[in-house]
Design an enzyme around this catalytic site. Structure first.
Site, PDB file in Angstrom:
ATOM      1  N   THR A   1     -52.412 -43.613 -15.185  1.00  0.00           N
ATOM      2  CA  THR A   1     -52.831 -42.616 -14.150  1.00  0.00           C
ATOM      3  C   THR A   1     -53.247 -41.239 -14.503  1.00  0.00           C
ATOM      4  O   THR A   1     -53.473 -40.427 -13.928  1.00  0.00           O
ATOM      5  CB  THR A   1     -51.204 -42.078 -13.361  1.00  0.00           C
ATOM      6  OG1 THR A   1     -50.477 -41.446 -14.079  1.00  0.00           O
ATOM      7  CG2 THR A   1     -50.666 -43.610 -12.673  1.00  0.00           C
TER       8      THR A   1
ATOM      9  N   TYR B   1     -49.719 -55.673 -30.610  1.00  0.00           N
ATOM     10  CA  TYR B   1     -50.483 -54.604 -31.185  1.00  0.00           C
ATOM     11  C   TYR B   1     -49.351 -53.905 -31.963  1.00  0.00           C
ATOM     12  O   TYR B   1     -48.363 -53.632 -31.900  1.00  0.00           O
ATOM     13  CB  TYR B   1     -51.091 -53.754 -29.818  1.00  0.00           C
ATOM     14  CG  TYR B   1     -51.632 -54.535 -28.711  1.00  0.00           C
ATOM     15  CD1 TYR B   1     -52.862 -55.302 -29.185  1.00  0.00           C
ATOM     16  CD2 TYR B   1     -51.338 -54.801 -27.496  1.00  0.00           C
ATOM     17  CE1 TYR B   1     -53.409 -56.194 -28.441  1.00  0.00           C
ATOM     18  CE2 TYR B   1     -52.130 -55.485 -26.772  1.00  0.00           C
ATOM     19  CZ  TYR B   1     -52.876 -56.297 -27.100  1.00  0.00           C
ATOM     20  OH  TYR B   1     -53.592 -57.090 -26.081  1.00  0.00           O
TER      21      TYR B   1
END
Ligand SMILES: *[C@@H]1O[C@H](CO)[C@@H](O)[C@H](O)[C@H]1NC(C)=O
Ligand SMILES: *[C@@H]1O[C@H](CO)[C@@H](O)[C@H](O)[C@H]1NC(C)=O
Ligand SMILES: *[C@@H]1O[C@H](CO)[C@@H](O)[C@H](O)[C@H]1NC(C)=O
Length: 320
Positions: free
Chosen positions: A228, A156
């Site tokens: 998270t 990426y």
């Protein structure tokens, strides 16, 4: 006098309004109340993994359920120092590496199949010492956790693209324990905290060694999970190092002085910015700690044998 008061009220309303119009999805989640972790997946359809996902983070790590994996290699992080910005985002304290750094910090080895490029550091901490870390060990929370983020630079082109792609992200997690002497690199980060007291403020940091933040251990636990924070993408390879680093009471105090909001409307103190542990749903947590070997670092203690539960070893006889 009256005019002055009227103007102050007007200014207040104006600022409130402008902050409402400028609001983005980013500001629509919190760590408590009706926009807290239990509701992230309902607030925005793009965050549905926060509620539906079955490979979420953080998790509670249970040392007696770890799987020893002899294929796990030592983790490698480049040593050189980098500069960047530290920012109070209102949700967290984030160090972001300078974008034009010519010499990227590469992260390789460990459980990683690709080369990752260091991008940022997040600090999660409690307003009290009893909690603060996102990962817990046998249900025990640490006062803080530092997460070092890298993106897969072989597949990426940048961090934001990698966040939602397969094998996109690695996070190296350091659990923090209170001590009399801080990790020196951690001090570089906390020295600037009084300059980013309010949400949105940022400050330059020079010559930080990410590698220098790590505790002296080659041992880690690893599992596949998610970010998270919303959108809870399940693209993260987690490594939790097997020893804590130390932070002083004074540094914790400096973190707890930070505010979520702007100077005009500081809202609540920043802290308690941890998501509670998520169910493992049968995911393995692997480790490179061979429990059958004496560990000099553990005083030569023989740790309990885990042979019974070590499925990776079960196949090795086939090679003979
Ligand atoms: C690097 O770029 C990203 C997005 O392009 C930005 O969010 C971040 O603040 C930049 N980092 C620094 C240190 O300027
Ligand atoms: C990190 O990886 C990049 C891209 O593969 C490479 O150009 C660079 O030299 C590496 N950095 C170090 C310090 O080895
Ligand atoms: C990241 O890479 C993607 C795909 O190459 C590109 O569309 C996007 O603009 C890049 N984002 C940033 C912040 O550079």
């Amino acid at each position: 006098m009256l005019l002055c008061a009227a103007f102050a009220v007007f200014l207040h309303v104006l600022l409130q309004t402008s902050s409402v119009t400028a609001v983005s999805w980013e500001e629509w989640w919190t760590y408590d109340g009706i926009s807290g972790p239990a509701f992230w997946g309902l607030i925005n359809p793009e965050w549905s993994l926060c509620n539906k996902g079955r490979r979420q983070s953080p998790v509670n790590l249970e040392p007696n359920k770890l799987l020893f994996d002899p294929n796990l290699r030592p983790l490698h992080i480049d040593k050189h120092r980098v500069s960047g910005n530290i920012m109070n985002t209102g949700h967290s304290v984030i160090f972001n590496v300078e974008n034009d750094t010519r010499h990227h910090i590469n992260i390789t080895g460990g459980p990683l199949s690709y080369k990752y490029q260091f991008q940022e550091i997040h600090i999660h901490y409690g307003l009290h010492d009893q909690f603060g870390s996102e990962h817990t060990i046998n249900g025990y929370a640490f006062p803080a956790e530092i997460q070092i983020f890298g993106f897969n630079s072989q597949l990426y082109s940048n961090f934001s693209e990698a966040l939602h792609k397969a094998q996109g992200i690695v996070v190296i997690s350091l659990l923090l324990q209170l001590g009399d002497l801080s990790n020196p690199e951690l001090r570089i980060l906390t020295e600037q905290l009084d300059k980013i007291r309010y949400g949105g403020e940022e400050m330059e940091i020079k010559r930080l060694s990410v590698r220098g933040l790590l505790p002296e251990t080659d041992y880690y636990m690893t599992y596949d999970g998610s970010t998270t924070m919303p959108a809870c993408h399940e693209t993260v390879t987690w490594l939790i190092l097997n020893k804590p680093i130390y932070i002083t009471k004074q540094q914790m105090h400096a973190l707890r002085r930070l505010m979520q909001g702007h100077a005009i409307h500081p809202k609540a103190p920043l802290g308690n910015n941890f998501r509670p542990p998520q169910p493992l749903h049968h995911r393995p947590v692997r480790t490179n700690i061979d429990f059958n070997v004496k560990h000099p670092a553990e005083g030569g203690k023989v740790c309990p044998s885990m042979y019974r539960d070590v499925h990776y070893k079960a196949n090795s006889w086939k090679q003979h």
